[in-house]
Design an enzyme around this catalytic site. Structure first.
Site, PDB file in Angstrom:
ATOM      1  N   GLY A 298      -5.949  -5.409   8.588  1.00 20.49           N
ATOM      2  CA  GLY A 298      -5.277  -4.886   9.771  1.00 20.49           C
ATOM      3  C   GLY A 298      -3.939  -4.259   9.413  1.00 20.49           C
ATOM      4  O   GLY A 298      -3.750  -3.705   8.330  1.00 20.49           O
ATOM      5  N   SER A 299      -2.980  -4.385  10.308  1.00 21.26           N
ATOM      6  CA  SER A 299      -1.733  -3.624  10.194  1.00 21.26           C
ATOM      7  C   SER A 299      -0.825  -4.058   9.052  1.00 21.26           C
ATOM      8  O   SER A 299       0.090  -3.329   8.692  1.00 21.26           O
ATOM      9  CB  SER A 299      -0.957  -3.698  11.509  1.00 21.26           C
ATOM     10  OG  SER A 299      -1.651  -2.985  12.511  1.00 21.26           O
ATOM     11  N   THR A 300      -1.049  -5.256   8.464  1.00 21.45           N
ATOM     12  CA  THR A 300      -0.238  -5.614   7.297  1.00 21.45           C
ATOM     13  C   THR A 300      -0.492  -4.638   6.147  1.00 21.45           C
ATOM     14  O   THR A 300       0.378  -4.425   5.299  1.00 21.45           O
ATOM     15  CB  THR A 300      -0.548  -7.049   6.826  1.00 21.45           C
ATOM     16  OG1 THR A 300      -1.965  -7.201   6.702  1.00 21.45           O
ATOM     17  CG2 THR A 300      -0.002  -8.066   7.815  1.00 21.45           C
TER      18      THR A 300
END
Length: 680
Positions: A298-300
């Site tokens: 995801g956004s990490t």
């Protein structure tokens, strides 16, 4: 020719033959005595001397400060010399007595003590009381020898790293397995002289060959930081984590790394197990998911996309970008997590807002070849080389088959599959100035004399991004915590950088509605990172910042205090954009933990209470065997100290440290009416 001459020739020939024979014999005797003497002597000793093995003490496993995490304790093993037992004519009597004392079936005992072998172990790890009784009986052919047993004084603490050893002290998992050769030592023996029929000779000679203790393995792990991480995991797995509302995830991990060297300071995974009783736990609890399991980050992962775009100068932080709420690629709209989009913003704000279309634009500007170049450079799709068995490679989309739409989703952390250790190592590369470091668990190897026989060496893998890019991205990620979606990792008075992430879980080729892998990655101080922390929580119906941010914040705060890293007078005390329902209590002053080792429980509680600490206990007994945090370290005043209780022969079994939270952080409100592709 005269008979006299013939006789002389015959005598000369005979003399020559005898001389040659004697020369050959002397040469052979010299060869046997000088060249083969030691070997033949050893064979003779093996024939006449029979030994009872004496097990060496397996080397300890310690944390980076010398705190013992695994040790060997003395125990006893009952053995039989079957030839002597049979010759005594008392097989039935010996069988009956051993069966009663060892609580073993008589048939099993008799099979062992009459087996056609030089030596047979009847039972290992017997109690001292039973060993004393067997010695006092002086049964023919039966003896008791010293042995050792593996013991883990902190129970589940760092269990997935340490692993465990079997009944024969052989490493089976974790560091116990990977460093088995260095720890097992060299076996000794008690040797006695026997006749050819296997019966001891009268007034026989005896020899004692002293066993050699194994080396100690000193880990990079810090016992206290490991305990901080496991405390937060315990809260999550009991449903008491912030914003969990009683719900329990399927699994969770917290990893802590020293970015500049690649040293792992903590690697905690839940569910966990107690290596003292590993047989009682399901194999799934022993799986090190931070190393062996992959997930969509995801956004990490946007930290990596941003690093590549900045290094290749495809964007400028001040450059403008417009987010209408989606990004169209090959006729498909990839949505932003925010309904209606973020509108006009700079690329700095794209990072702060975790804006999907902005990061997709970065990926498109990089192009497929460059994007994959950085995937490989940061270590994705390959093992990190951390010293743990079963490490996964992760899964990257096939570059030859990847489309522009795949590039779009990969840019925001979907499609590809990574491991937690891969992601933390990559983010640490951004934090440390741009060099990918091999993550390490072993700091040094120490010999029985206390001398270091194998020191620690940093292992840089490759330069990935430049110092200037690293510095710029650290400032951007600090703004993400101060101004953007990472505010749940904010610490008053500390410069913290971070990124939140949430990815929907995949099953049967489709995303599962309402079930996420929530994660949060952070490092601090942002201008000179000493710690990098990643939390991954599998199977929660909430977004990353809501459930993964608070554990990172708690572990980071306690660890910074414990390491003596002071607050920055120039760091903000509150985020520039407060989050509704999220308040930040002022950080208390640091306090030094006093030593209470060896004190009775009542006295220890009094000392800690007067010093301003709360007290929790584990185990049974009235004496303090160990404490976390250890003595003389500094943590936040009012923290909790965990005391391990036991009697002189007792031992603690747990090593979690719980600490009350002063604040109740509300969850981010779930978006109504739709399920986004990716949340920040």
């Amino acid at each position: 020719m005269s008979p006299f001459v013939v006789m002389r020739k015959r005598i000369a020939f005979l003399f020559l033959c005898v001389s040659v024979f004697l020369i050959v014999l002397i040469i052979r005797l010299g060869y046997v005595q000088l060249a083969q003497g030691m070997q033949l002597s050893q064979k003779a000793d093996d024939t006449h001397f029979r030994g009872v093995p004496v097990a060496p003490k397996r080397g300890n496993i310690e944390d980076r400060n010398g705190n013992i995490l695994a040790m060997s304790v003395s125990t006893e093993t009952v053995y039989a010399l079957p030839a002597e037992v049979r010759a005594s004519g008392k097989v039935t009597e010996i069988t009956q007595k051993l069966s009663e004392l060892l609580q073993m079936p008589a048939t099993e005992v008799q099979t062992k003590i009459t087996k056609r072998s030089a030596l047979e172990y009847v039972k290992k790890k017997v109690t001292p009381e039973v060993a004393t009784q067997i010695r006092s009986l002086e049964l023919p052919g039966i003896g008791v020898t010293e042995d050792s047993q593996r013991y883990y004084p902190n129970g589940p603490l760092a269990a997935h790293i340490i692993g465990f050893a079997g009944i024969d002290n052989q490493g089976l998992e974790g560091i116990e397995l990977t460093r088995d050769a260095q720890m097992k030592g060299i076996q000794g023996a008690v040797l006695s002289e026997f006749a050819a029929n296997g019966i001891p000779l009268p007034e026989a000679q005896q020899m004692y060959l002293e066993p050699k203790q194994g080396n100690t393995i000193r880990l990079t792990i810090d016992k206290n930081i490991q305990a901080f991480a496991e405390r937060e995991l315990q809260k999550l797995m009991s449903g008491q984590g912030t914003n969990m509302n009683g719900q329990v995830p399927k699994s969770a991990s917290i990893l802590v790394m020293k970015p500049s060297t690649g040293e792992m300071l903590a690697l905690a995974t839940a569910p966990t197990f107690d290596p003292n009783k590993y047989q009682e736990f399901d194999a799934s609890a022993r799986r090190n998911i931070a190393i062996q399991n992959g997930y969509e980050p995801g956004s990490t992962f946007k930290v990596i996309t941003l690093a590549a775009a900045l290094e290749e100068k495809k964007i400028s932080p001040t450059e403008g970008f417009f987010d209408p709420g989606f990004y169209t690629v090959l006729g498909k709209n990839v949505r932003c997590w925010k309904a209606g989009g973020h509108g006009s913003q700079t690329f700095m704000q794209v990072a702060e807002n975790s804006c999907n279309p902005g990061f997709i634009e970065m990926g498109q500007r990089l192009g497929m070849d460059k994007f994959y170049q950085y995937l490989t450079a940061f270590g994705f799709g390959q093992k990190t080389g951390i010293e743990m068995s079963g490490e996964a490679f992760g899964i990257l989309a096939n570059k030859k088959k990847a489309t522009a739409l795949d590039l779009a989703t990969m840019s925001i952390g979907q499609t590809n599959n990574v491991t937690a250790i891969q992601l933390l190592t990559a983010v640490s590369t951004v934090a440390n100035g741009g060099t990918l470091m091999k993550p390490q668990l072993v700091k040094e190897i120490v010999g029985p004399s206390g001398k270091v026989v194998e020191p620690f060496e940093e292992q840089p893998v490759r330069r990935v991004i430049g110092e200037d890019t690293s510095k710029l991205e650290r400032e951007i990620l600090e703004a993400v915590v101060t101004n953007g979606t990472g505010r749940r990792a904010f610490l008053p008075g500390y410069r913290v950088a971070g990124k939140t992430g949430t990815a929907q879980k995949v099953a049967n080729g489709a995303y599962i509605q309402g079930e996420y892998v929530a994660s949060f990655v952070s490092f601090a101080p942002a201008n000179d990172p000493k710690l990098a922390i990643l939390t991954v929580i599998d199977g929660v119906p909430f977004y990353g910042g809501a459930v993964a941010g608070p554990p990172v914040q708690a572990v980071m705060l306690d660890s910074l205090k414990y390491l003596g890293i002071k607050q920055d007078l120039n760091a903000p005390l509150t985020p520039s954009k407060p989050m509704p329902g999220l308040e930040f209590a002022p950080i208390k002053k640091a306090a030094t933990v006093p030593s209470v080792l060896g004190l009775p429980l009542a006295d220890a509680q009094k000392v800690l209470t007067q010093a301003g600490f709360n007290v929790m206990t584990e185990g049974a007994g009235q004496n303090i065997l160990d404490q976390i945090p250890t003595a003389d370290v500094q943590v936040e005043a009012g923290s909790t100290v965990l005391l391990y209780l036991g009697n002189e022969a007792g031992a603690p079994t747990m090593a979690q440290w719980w600490e009350d939270e002063d604040e109740d952080v509300e969850a981010i409100k779930m978006l109504q009416g739709r399920t986004p592709l990716v949340e920040p």
